[in-house]
Design a protein around this motif. Structure first.
Motif, PDB file in Angstrom:
ATOM      1  N   MET A  96       0.837  -1.195   0.000  1.00 32.66           N
ATOM      2  CA  MET A  96       0.000   0.000   0.000  1.00 32.66           C
ATOM      3  C   MET A  96       0.877   1.253   0.000  1.00 32.66           C
ATOM      4  N   HIS A  97       0.461   2.245  -0.774  1.00 33.67           N
ATOM      5  CA  HIS A  97       1.138   3.523  -0.626  1.00 33.67           C
ATOM      6  C   HIS A  97       0.221   4.671  -1.007  1.00 33.67           C
ATOM      7  N   GLU A  98       0.620   5.860  -0.584  1.00 32.92           N
ATOM      8  CA  GLU A  98      -0.166   7.058  -0.824  1.00 32.92           C
ATOM      9  C   GLU A  98       0.198   7.680  -2.167  1.00 32.92           C
ATOM     10  N   ASP A  99      -0.484   8.757  -2.502  1.00 32.04           N
ATOM     11  CA  ASP A  99      -0.334   9.382  -3.818  1.00 32.04           C
ATOM     12  C   ASP A  99       0.683  10.519  -3.841  1.00 32.04           C
ATOM     13  N   ASP A 100       1.428  10.674  -2.742  1.00 30.69           N
ATOM     14  CA  ASP A 100       2.360  11.804  -2.654  1.00 30.69           C
ATOM     15  C   ASP A 100       3.677  11.381  -2.008  1.00 30.69           C
ATOM     16  N   VAL A 101       4.249  10.302  -2.517  1.00 26.39           N
ATOM     17  CA  VAL A 101       5.480   9.754  -1.938  1.00 26.39           C
ATOM     18  C   VAL A 101       6.456   9.408  -3.057  1.00 26.39           C
ATOM     19  N   LEU A 102       7.715   9.774  -2.855  1.00 27.79           N
ATOM     20  CA  LEU A 102       8.754   9.492  -3.829  1.00 27.79           C
ATOM     21  C   LEU A 102       9.695   8.426  -3.301  1.00 27.79           C
ATOM     22  N   VAL A 103      10.060   7.476  -4.149  1.00 30.65           N
ATOM     23  CA  VAL A 103      11.044   6.456  -3.805  1.00 30.65           C
ATOM     24  C   VAL A 103      12.434   7.054  -3.998  1.00 30.65           C
ATOM     25  N   PHE A 162       0.470   1.718  12.253  1.00 26.59           N
ATOM     26  CA  PHE A 162       0.473   0.772  11.145  1.00 26.59           C
ATOM     27  C   PHE A 162       0.355   1.633   9.899  1.00 26.59           C
ATOM     28  N   TRP A 163       1.500   1.901   9.281  1.00 24.01           N
ATOM     29  CA  TRP A 163       1.597   2.948   8.271  1.00 24.01           C
ATOM     30  C   TRP A 163       0.980   2.562   6.921  1.00 24.01           C
ATOM     31  N   GLY A 164       0.478   3.600   6.240  1.00 24.67           N
ATOM     32  CA  GLY A 164      -0.023   3.407   4.890  1.00 24.67           C
ATOM     33  C   GLY A 164       0.746   4.203   3.854  1.00 24.67           C
ATOM     34  N   MET A 165       1.805   4.897   4.269  1.00 27.39           N
ATOM     35  CA  MET A 165       2.525   5.756   3.325  1.00 27.39           C
ATOM     36  C   MET A 165       3.190   4.953   2.223  1.00 27.39           C
ATOM     37  N   MET A 166       3.955   3.941   2.576  1.00 30.71           N
ATOM     38  CA  MET A 166       4.461   2.955   1.624  1.00 30.71           C
ATOM     39  C   MET A 166       4.922   1.747   2.425  1.00 30.71           C
ATOM     40  N   SER A 167       4.069   0.747   2.491  1.00 33.53           N
ATOM     41  CA  SER A 167       4.327  -0.401   3.355  1.00 33.53           C
ATOM     42  C   SER A 167       3.773  -1.678   2.748  1.00 33.53           C
ATOM     43  N   ILE A 168       4.226  -2.795   3.295  1.00 35.50           N
ATOM     44  CA  ILE A 168       3.746  -4.102   2.853  1.00 35.50           C
ATOM     45  C   ILE A 168       3.466  -4.962   4.077  1.00 35.50           C
ATOM     46  N   TRP A 169       2.398  -5.754   3.986  1.00 36.26           N
ATOM     47  CA  TRP A 169       2.043  -6.628   5.102  1.00 36.26           C
ATOM     48  C   TRP A 169       1.331  -7.875   4.577  1.00 36.26           C
ATOM     49  N   PRO A 170       1.314  -8.953   5.368  1.00 32.95           N
ATOM     50  CA  PRO A 170       0.646 -10.184   4.927  1.00 32.95           C
ATOM     51  C   PRO A 170      -0.871 -10.022   4.970  1.00 32.95           C
ATOM     52  N   SER A 171      -1.551 -10.732   4.100  1.00 34.98           N
ATOM     53  CA  SER A 171      -3.008 -10.605   4.022  1.00 34.98           C
ATOM     54  C   SER A 171      -3.707 -11.137   5.265  1.00 34.98           C
ATOM     55  N   SER A 172      -2.988 -11.879   6.113  1.00 34.16           N
ATOM     56  CA  SER A 172      -3.586 -12.351   7.365  1.00 34.16           C
ATOM     57  C   SER A 172      -4.047 -11.180   8.230  1.00 34.16           C
TER      58      SER A 172
END
Length: 262
Positions: A96-103, A162-172
């Motif tokens: 998941m990530h937001e619409d205003d973040v640069l890698v 539990f961040w939503g900016m740019m993160s990954i997590w298991p579907s559990s």
């Protein structure tokens, strides 16, 4: 030799029709390597006020997305989380990530999945962002950092969210009845608190090998509902205005002078 099944990953971007930020975000995300993963790219937009649906869908699909969901009304972040939890159950992982973040630093997404598999203390892996708020310290290496391959990460007590900016997590994570168990709707605070108190799990903040930030936040203004009245963090006269227009992301009480919604 039989090829192993690729993990199914839902990439979901949450958006409020800030196309000038989205364009930069999409370009920046070309630094992400999705090799070894079965990706599905989804964007959910929650700002119908000045959105040209046809043009917006074309814009997103031209950047390689599989699906675009356009909310007919500004539903707020809690509804975004709820939709992601609903859809995410059909995948192995959610990116998941937001619409205003640069890698800032290229990375292989599967490496973050491997970290989640190896460190059961982590509820998610969030890419460490550069300093944004004045009260924050500059990002750098810490003696308490854990080492993982070409990365360092902050593991214990790094953040309550539990961040939503740019993160990954298991579907559990999506299978947990968090709202039912806590009495609150889904959000970064609620989800983070739930996993810390009930599972002993925390968010890991991953950094470069030198301890630098992986991403940069660029959204000077924000718009749209964030939390509902009565939920933790609600401020009268502040959060009830965000659905009306654009406000400084560092100070929700101040109207952004270049109001793009008018």
């Amino acid at each position: 030799m039989e090829e192993k099944n690729k993990p199914k990953v839902l990439r979901v971007v949450i958006s409020t029709n800030r196309v000038e930020y989205l364009e930069q975000t999409f370009e920046s995300c070309k630094k992400i390597d999705y090799t070894g993963l079965d990706m599905y790219h989804l964007l959910i937009d929650d700002w119908p006020k000045d959105r040209n649906n046809k043009e917006f869908i074309r814009f997103v699909m031209d950047h390689g997305f599989d699906e675009v969901i356009l909310n007919r009304e500004n539903k707020g972040i809690a509804c975004q989380w709820e939709k992601i939890f609903e859809i995410g159950k059909d995948f192995d992982y959610i990116f998941m990530h937001e619409d205003d973040v640069l890698v800032k630093h290229p990375f292989i997404l599967e490496h973050l999945i491997i970290l989640l598999q190896r460190d059961s203390h982590l509820s998610q892996v969030q890419l460490k962002r550069a300093k944004w708020y004045d009260h924050e310290e500059e990002v750098g290496p810490k003696e308490s950092d854990w080492i993982f391959g070409d990365y360092r990460y902050e593991r214990n007590g790094a953040t309550p969210h539990f961040w939503g900016m740019m993160s990954i997590w298991p579907s559990s994570v999506c299978e947990e009845n968090i709202t039912q168990k806590t009495g609150y709707r889904l959000g970064e605070n609620t989800i983070g608190w739930y996993f810390k108190t009930s599972k002993g799990k925390e968010t890991g903040l991953i950094k470069t090998a030198e301890g630098g930030a992986m991403i940069q936040h660029i959204g000077e203004y924000t718009r749209g509902k964030r939390i509902m009245k009565g939920e933790p963090g609600w401020i009268d006269g502040v959060h009830d205005k965000l659905s009306d227009g654009d406000y400084y992301s560092k100070n929700f009480s101040m109207k952004y002078p270049r109001n793009l919604s008018e």
